[in-house]
Design a protein around this motif. Structure first.
Motif, PDB file in Angstrom:
ATOM      1  N   MET A  70      35.654  39.071  34.630  1.00  0.00           N
ATOM      2  CA  MET A  70      35.677  38.904  36.416  1.00  0.00           C
ATOM      3  C   MET A  70      33.868  38.493  37.479  1.00  0.00           C
ATOM      4  O   MET A  70      33.209  38.795  36.576  1.00  0.00           O
ATOM      5  CB  MET A  70      36.078  40.207  37.437  1.00  0.00           C
ATOM      6  CG  MET A  70      37.296  40.942  37.162  1.00  0.00           C
ATOM      7  SD  MET A  70      38.090  42.674  37.298  1.00  0.00           S
ATOM      8  CE  MET A  70      37.556  42.910  35.848  1.00  0.00           C
ATOM      9  N   ARG A  72      32.648  38.933  40.755  1.00  0.00           N
ATOM     10  CA  ARG A  72      33.175  39.222  42.266  1.00  0.00           C
ATOM     11  C   ARG A  72      32.188  39.393  43.126  1.00  0.00           C
ATOM     12  O   ARG A  72      30.443  39.542  43.016  1.00  0.00           O
ATOM     13  CB  ARG A  72      33.179  40.981  42.030  1.00  0.00           C
ATOM     14  CG  ARG A  72      34.146  41.221  40.826  1.00  0.00           C
ATOM     15  CD  ARG A  72      34.907  42.839  40.511  1.00  0.00           C
ATOM     16  NE  ARG A  72      35.469  43.873  41.673  1.00  0.00           N
ATOM     17  CZ  ARG A  72      35.445  45.161  41.946  1.00  0.00           C
ATOM     18  NH1 ARG A  72      35.609  45.279  41.033  1.00  0.00           N
ATOM     19  NH2 ARG A  72      35.668  45.945  43.077  1.00  0.00           N
ATOM     20  N   SER A 126      37.355  38.881  42.433  1.00  0.00           N
ATOM     21  CA  SER A 126      37.133  38.079  42.237  1.00  0.00           C
ATOM     22  C   SER A 126      37.306  37.079  41.692  1.00  0.00           C
ATOM     23  O   SER A 126      38.669  36.405  42.014  1.00  0.00           O
ATOM     24  CB  SER A 126      37.921  38.590  40.304  1.00  0.00           C
ATOM     25  OG  SER A 126      37.680  38.252  39.013  1.00  0.00           O
TER      26      SER A 126
END
Length: 325
Positions: A70, A72, A126
């Motif tokens: 991810m 983010r 994300s």
């Protein structure tokens, strides 16, 4: 389940009066849906989430079973951001996890196997989705190879030419590459393969292809890792094809103003499109008109055994085959 929305006029009134408006997508409660993530193009978190809701049926085949990393952007694309590999304990049960052995120990990675997981991960801000080149239960055996054509300047005609030449090389090896825009600067050539060989073999093969291209056409291609040594040449990035490394998924949003997406394109379109031709808005019209042009990508995976052997006749480095038992 459809997004529960109100008009922007009433949304503003509700906000001014101090009421909390609950928005749910696929039964996932969306936090701060009006949060502006792309300030220059005024794109909100809910806009990104609604895009991922729309694209779910097309993106999920490229995500399912693949560990994700991810990236983010909780305060927007111009503010602090961070990378996250491990799935936090607070992630809901419908987000499946997979144990991954790494040098520093075992980590639990999240898998996006259903629409709810996709929406939940998007709700964490994300924005782009980066995945491995393998999937469970055969995490050590990649089922796709990616060559990322990363330009050193803004001359996209050079990237177009590079993609055509890389396609010719791969076809000479008996492989059929698909083409996608990255949503950023370059293009990806991607090949669906049978999960026969481990990452060491796949990385070496993809490296040999990149080095062969650089050897044959040194004025256009390079495999030089250091940017200051690339000049104005295209970096043929093969490093996505090693254990634990990731590449941006097809249909993923990029954290760039306008919210461009990594999009599939026909080879015949390469002269009229660029890396950011498609975004969260016009990709919908594109799919309505053309459908999912990568729908058959995984249906006919290719064996690379002959390609490896043929490359050995063209290029000196020898790759010892270690087929999975």
């Amino acid at each position: 389940m459809k997004v529960k929305t109100v008009t922007q006029k009433w949304q503003a009134k509700i906000f001014k009066l101090g009421f909390k408006m609950t928005v749910r997508v696929h039964n996932v409660e969306i936090s701060n849906p009006r949060k502006i993530l792309f300030p220059g193009s005024v794109i909100r978190k809910i806009d990104i989430i609604k895009y991922y809701e729309f694209i779910a049926q097309y993106i999920l085949p490229h995500l399912q079973g693949r560990p994700i990393t991810m990236h983010r952007f909780p305060e927007g694309i111009n503010e602090s951001n961070f990378w996250q590999k491990s799935a936090p304990n607070y992630f809901p049960d419908y987000i499946e996890r997979v144990e991954v052995d790494e040098d520093e120990g075992t980590k639990l990675y999240a898998l996006i196997n259903n629409p709810e997981s996709l929406i939940y991960i998007a709700n964490t801000a994300s924005i782009p989705l980066h995945t491995w080149q393998s999937r469970t239960p055969k995490l050590t055996l990649p089922d796709q190879i990616i060559w990322d054509l990363d330009p050193s300047d803004d001359d996209f005609d050079k990237v177009r030419l590079g993609a055509k030449l890389m396609k010719a090389i791969l076809e000479e090896l008996g492989l059929h590459p698909f083409l996608k825009t990255t949503g950023s600067k370059g293009l990806h050539l991607q090949v669906s393969i049978k999960p026969q060989y481990d990452y060491d073999v796949i990385k070496q093969f993809s490296k040999n292809v990149a080095e062969f291209a650089s050897k044959e056409i040194p004025q256009l291609f390079t495999t030089e890792i250091r940017k200051n040594k690339r000049g104005n040449r295209i970096f043929v990035d093969f490093l996505r094809n090693q254990y634990g490394h990731t590449a941006v998924s097809l249909y993923s949003v990029r954290p760039i103003e306008g919210a461009p997406v990594a999009a599939p394109i026909y080879w015949e379109e390469i002269d009229t499109l660029n890396a950011q031709s498609f975004n969260i808005k016009n990709i919908k019209q594109r799919i309505s008109a053309e459908g999912d042009i990568w729908k058959d990508f995984y249906k006919k995976p290719q064996s690379i055994t002959r390609a490896i052997k043929k490359l050995e006749t063209l290029y000196k480095p020898i790759l010892v085959l270690k087929k999975a038992s």
